[in-house]
Design an enzyme around this catalytic site. Sequence first.
Site: not given
Ligand code: OSB
Ligand code: MG
Length: 368
Positions: A163, A188, A213, A238, A262
Amino acid sequence: MKIAQVDLYIIQMPLKSPFITHLGAVTHREGIIVKITDHDGCTGLGEGVAFSTPWYTEETVATSLHMITDILIPLLKKYPIERPEEAAQLFKSIRRNHMAKAALETALWDLYAKQHSSPLAVILNGTQSMIASGVVVATNSPANAINQIEQYLEEGYQRIKVKINPEQDYSFLAEIRKEYPQLPIMADANSSYTLEDIDRLKALDEFNLLMIEQPLAQDDIIEHAALQKEISTPICLDESIVSFDDAKKAIELGSCQVINIKVGRVGGLYEAKQIHDYCLAKHIPVWCGGMIEFGISRAHNIALASLPGFTIPGDISASNRFWEEDIILPEVQVENGYIKVPAEPGIGYSLNEKRLQETLLSKRTFHF
Ligand code: OSB
Ligand code: MG
């Protein structure tokens, strides 16, 4: 589909360690487990993936419960359906609330697959028997990130996502790259930048990231198209893609080169499959996103990711990435970087009733 009963289980579990982004820290996960039973006693399982607060999307556990209880279940009672696609169609008369819809719709897919004694992956036209597994490191310390990456690589994960945000990008990624020059890595940003940060974002090109991302606003596709012209790192969307129409427009505009699908964000498996099919035809690679979910949603993700367009390791990790003990049996396992797509009917995992009881906050039952 001869629905006799719907049970909703509201559960809560602590994460093994906090999941930290610039939007806050997730320490506990609340969720909704849906069980739909037919007249023959066959059951389908689904999971509502909204969070307790609206930090990632506008939905919450409470709004999902309201929608499922007061709107969506009454619709299913009024208009009996023969196939899960009909539920997706029926739910289109209700605006948004995608995670609430997906909670029920995914349970209907599992039920339908079990009624036909077929794995869900087969019902969805999946072609892959193994899913390449990636994992997310969500921490604000480079030292922690490097420790976690080391552990996850030992466990076999094939791709690491970190992140980032404007306070944690260049030097953070430089430290990781110094340690792992060749690692398949992506970042991300969860909408933490604006176009005014363009120089910061351009500077990240030197790290050879697989993709970045959602750098810009959560509902934007216009400025992402402008940004993609200025940076060489592929953009993956996303938050911006909540429907098939969004995916089509983003691809036509050049807002992204990759899409994270998702199931909850787009309202269910039917919509997810539509996006997948379109991206496959347009040669846009897709991968399956994660929601810090429990095993039921994880299992639906595995079935979805068996489709041929899922060519990049996604955020589908093992049950033990987040949980001391998951609510499914068996737990999701990663072996040599892959998750096996179950060959049993439906999602191929069953509820761990003991764990469900331990984590249960409340339960509601609806008779049809
Ligand atoms: O932005 O992809 C995202 C988890 C919760 C909400 C948003 C995100 C995420 C993650 C994925 O980054 C985490 C996972 O479940 O492996
Ligand atoms: Mg994401």
